[in-house]
Design a protein around this motif. Sequence first.
Motif, PDB file in Angstrom:
ATOM      1  N   ASP A 306     -19.672  43.913  11.223  1.00  0.00           N
ATOM      2  CA  ASP A 306     -20.049  43.517  12.580  1.00  0.00           C
ATOM      3  C   ASP A 306     -18.971  42.669  13.252  1.00  0.00           C
ATOM      4  N   ARG A 307     -17.900  42.380  12.537  1.00  0.00           N
ATOM      5  CA  ARG A 307     -16.850  41.527  13.062  1.00  0.00           C
ATOM      6  C   ARG A 307     -15.815  42.372  13.800  1.00  0.00           C
ATOM      7  N   ILE A 308     -15.725  42.158  15.084  1.00  0.00           N
ATOM      8  CA  ILE A 308     -14.742  42.842  15.929  1.00  0.00           C
ATOM      9  C   ILE A 308     -13.984  41.790  16.724  1.00  0.00           C
ATOM     10  N   SER A 309     -12.682  41.935  16.753  1.00  0.00           N
ATOM     11  CA  SER A 309     -11.853  41.013  17.524  1.00  0.00           C
ATOM     12  C   SER A 309     -11.657  41.586  18.917  1.00  0.00           C
ATOM     13  N   ALA A 310     -12.100  40.842  19.922  1.00  0.00           N
ATOM     14  CA  ALA A 310     -11.964  41.253  21.325  1.00  0.00           C
ATOM     15  C   ALA A 310     -11.080  40.236  22.025  1.00  0.00           C
ATOM     16  N   TRP A 311      -9.968  40.691  22.558  1.00  0.00           N
ATOM     17  CA  TRP A 311      -8.958  39.777  23.081  1.00  0.00           C
ATOM     18  C   TRP A 311      -9.074  39.609  24.588  1.00  0.00           C
ATOM     19  N   ARG A 312      -9.455  38.402  24.994  1.00  0.00           N
ATOM     20  CA  ARG A 312      -9.431  38.075  26.413  1.00  0.00           C
ATOM     21  C   ARG A 312      -8.405  36.954  26.594  1.00  0.00           C
ATOM     22  N   PHE A 313      -7.139  37.383  26.731  1.00  0.00           N
ATOM     23  CA  PHE A 313      -6.045  36.433  26.888  1.00  0.00           C
ATOM     24  C   PHE A 313      -5.943  35.970  28.336  1.00  0.00           C
ATOM     25  N   LEU A 314      -5.766  34.660  28.496  1.00  0.00           N
ATOM     26  CA  LEU A 314      -5.560  34.097  29.824  1.00  0.00           C
ATOM     27  C   LEU A 314      -4.082  33.928  30.141  1.00  0.00           C
ATOM     28  N   THR A 315      -3.226  34.068  29.140  1.00  0.00           N
ATOM     29  CA  THR A 315      -1.785  33.930  29.347  1.00  0.00           C
ATOM     30  C   THR A 315      -1.067  35.164  28.833  1.00  0.00           C
ATOM     31  N   PRO A 316       0.169  35.412  29.313  1.00  0.00           N
ATOM     32  CA  PRO A 316       0.827  34.712  30.411  1.00  0.00           C
ATOM     33  C   PRO A 316       0.230  35.110  31.773  1.00  0.00           C
ATOM     34  N   PRO A 317       0.541  34.337  32.830  1.00  0.00           N
ATOM     35  CA  PRO A 317       1.413  33.166  32.895  1.00  0.00           C
ATOM     36  C   PRO A 317       0.720  31.925  32.342  1.00  0.00           C
ATOM     37  N   SER A 318       1.524  31.010  31.792  1.00  0.00           N
ATOM     38  CA  SER A 318       0.974  29.814  31.157  1.00  0.00           C
ATOM     39  C   SER A 318       0.267  28.906  32.154  1.00  0.00           C
ATOM     40  N   ALA A 319       0.584  29.027  33.444  1.00  0.00           N
ATOM     41  CA  ALA A 319      -0.068  28.186  34.456  1.00  0.00           C
ATOM     42  C   ALA A 319      -1.580  28.371  34.456  1.00  0.00           C
ATOM     43  N   ILE A 333     -16.950  27.400  29.640  1.00  0.00           N
ATOM     44  CA  ILE A 333     -17.240  28.293  28.526  1.00  0.00           C
ATOM     45  C   ILE A 333     -16.570  27.821  27.241  1.00  0.00           C
ATOM     46  N   ILE A 334     -15.280  27.442  27.316  1.00  0.00           N
ATOM     47  CA  ILE A 334     -14.506  27.161  26.108  1.00  0.00           C
ATOM     48  C   ILE A 334     -13.222  26.449  26.515  1.00  0.00           C
ATOM     49  N   ASP A 335     -12.591  25.798  25.567  1.00  0.00           N
ATOM     50  CA  ASP A 335     -11.250  25.258  25.769  1.00  0.00           C
ATOM     51  C   ASP A 335     -10.321  26.427  26.104  1.00  0.00           C
ATOM     52  N   GLU A 336      -9.742  26.400  27.284  1.00  0.00           N
ATOM     53  CA  GLU A 336      -8.949  27.539  27.765  1.00  0.00           C
ATOM     54  C   GLU A 336      -7.673  27.765  26.965  1.00  0.00           C
ATOM     55  N   SER A 337      -7.256  26.787  26.150  1.00  0.00           N
ATOM     56  CA  SER A 337      -6.054  26.967  25.337  1.00  0.00           C
ATOM     57  C   SER A 337      -6.345  27.645  24.005  1.00  0.00           C
ATOM     58  N   ARG A 338      -7.620  27.969  23.735  1.00  0.00           N
ATOM     59  CA  ARG A 338      -7.959  28.675  22.501  1.00  0.00           C
ATOM     60  C   ARG A 338      -7.367  30.072  22.503  1.00  0.00           C
ATOM     61  N   TYR A 339      -7.213  30.615  21.296  1.00  0.00           N
ATOM     62  CA  TYR A 339      -6.685  31.970  21.150  1.00  0.00           C
ATOM     63  C   TYR A 339      -7.603  32.977  21.833  1.00  0.00           C
ATOM     64  N   GLY A 340      -7.013  34.065  22.331  1.00  0.00           N
ATOM     65  CA  GLY A 340      -7.757  35.032  23.131  1.00  0.00           C
ATOM     66  C   GLY A 340      -8.941  35.663  22.433  1.00  0.00           C
ATOM     67  N   ALA A 341      -8.891  35.818  21.105  1.00  0.00           N
ATOM     68  CA  ALA A 341     -10.039  36.391  20.403  1.00  0.00           C
ATOM     69  C   ALA A 341     -11.220  35.436  20.396  1.00  0.00           C
ATOM     70  N   ALA A 342     -10.956  34.131  20.333  1.00  0.00           N
ATOM     71  CA  ALA A 342     -12.041  33.151  20.407  1.00  0.00           C
ATOM     72  C   ALA A 342     -12.668  33.164  21.792  1.00  0.00           C
ATOM     73  N   VAL A 343     -11.838  33.312  22.830  1.00  0.00           N
ATOM     74  CA  VAL A 343     -12.350  33.412  24.194  1.00  0.00           C
ATOM     75  C   VAL A 343     -13.192  34.670  24.346  1.00  0.00           C
ATOM     76  N   GLY A 344     -12.675  35.806  23.852  1.00  0.00           N
ATOM     77  CA  GLY A 344     -13.399  37.067  23.967  1.00  0.00           C
ATOM     78  C   GLY A 344     -14.732  37.042  23.241  1.00  0.00           C
ATOM     79  N   GLU A 345     -14.749  36.491  22.031  1.00  0.00           N
ATOM     80  CA  GLU A 345     -15.993  36.434  21.269  1.00  0.00           C
ATOM     81  C   GLU A 345     -17.035  35.573  21.981  1.00  0.00           C
ATOM     82  N   THR A 346     -16.602  34.439  22.516  1.00  0.00           N
ATOM     83  CA  THR A 346     -17.544  33.564  23.223  1.00  0.00           C
ATOM     84  C   THR A 346     -18.087  34.244  24.471  1.00  0.00           C
TER      85      THR A 346
END
Length: 524
Positions: A306-319, A333-346
Amino acid sequence: MTDLVADVVIVGFGAAGACAAIEAADAGADVLVVDRFQGGGASAVSGGVVYAGGGTAQQRDAGVEDTADEMYAYLRQEAGDVVSEQTLRRFCDGSTEMIRWLEGHGVPFEGSLCPYKTSYPNDDFYLYYSGSEAAGGFRDIAKPAPRGHRVKGPGTSGKLLFARLASAVRQRGIRVLPQTRVRELVSEAGVVTGLRVSSLRDAPAWVRFAHRVLGRYSAKPGIYVPALRTALHRRAARLERRYAREFEITARRGVVLAAGGFITNRELVREHAPAYRGGLALGTSADDGSGIRLGVEAGGATAEMDRISAWRFLTPPSAFLGGILVDVDGRRIIDESRYGAAVGETLITCHGGKGWLLIDDAIAREARRDARGQGQWFQWLQARYLLGRGRISAATIADVARAAGVGPDGLVASVGAYHGEGADPVGKPAEFVRRLETPPYSLVDVSIKPSLGYPCPMLTLGGLVVDEETGGVVGVGRLYAAGRSAVGLCSRSYVSGLSLADCVFSGRRAGVHSALLDKNENVF
């Protein structure tokens, strides 16, 4: 009738299969590799990032201090108990040797450190923070260090990683049988002795050429256009049904399953992870779970399916890291500096896949200025989409919330808390916090949905349960699994480079132990 015989037969010729083949051959085994297409798999279309640390030569060249203990402490938080402490220790302690081993087989790395936070660097940089090492909540557990070792090559460099490993395989005289599909494993009393395949090896030259072309374009650009991948794969499958010949291959010592995950098998994804839909399948059409199926049919068990990595990257750009990510009610929702898979899962598991990034005009202008220089071509196109069709702007925070369908009261409250005294409410490190004070304000839609402009790549992390000392599939004799066909280091939580690192780690493990089998008994 048995047509071919080898000591070790490896199913799948990606990074895991290539590493297994090299180690098995170096241990003295006669090795045969079979692949449904021409090899490469998801590894060849990946970014070519290998997660490594503990003081690699590249880290030292960049002036980075890191230890295996710090690497272990960070990964223990990410991986949880998906593998034992001993296995994770073995991986971390052997991390620098793993990079040297790859370099010994022609895989190039470089210690050019990326100076900004990104999901994948441009061609000026080949070492970067590829996970959540510097995010809030992690830097107190382990000293942050960049551990994303990107193979030194232009663009997404997974193709170069695989090319060098494939060259090392062929330099050893290892036989590679492409355009061969494994139908089933052959077993006697719970011990795998071979496999039944259907192969185009004796098909007319034009058939093999057409199948090769269909497979190549199905992988890329098919990875970006799922409908194209499906259409090309169907044509390749028709050639297989008409022209492939079936025969058996005997494996005197063992079989290694390294055939990838199951992200392109929609039925399996719906069965095990129904919430993960609307993403871009990060793999080839051969990532259909066939290797996992072979192991299950032989008596193996699976886990973490059931574990799927879903990438919602906010960078680049780093701004963009200066903005705040909110849900439909306007709540953080989450600390925006977290890795994109953590953002996607949340986003997927807690917010129905919906989210918006609030930025002000100062961030928008900085993002527009830096977007092209900080990323690859596809990242630049995504940034253009987000700053264009993907955003709604208004003069006030409440107005932009109403225009985007986000709760205005919640958004205003979230901004107030973000601007408050003390630490950020969700733990974002101070260096990424920006005051949002320059109108107009924009809400950028980062929801997970089918979109060519801003796709959400996904890959599966679960697979066959293996003995962590040998890589042997639990409950089945002389059968091994590696890479995304097996439960491994990244099967609970993924950060960039950890899957390829696990392919190397688990592939080498399976290759060595399969080669050391006695003719009749598994000595491990």
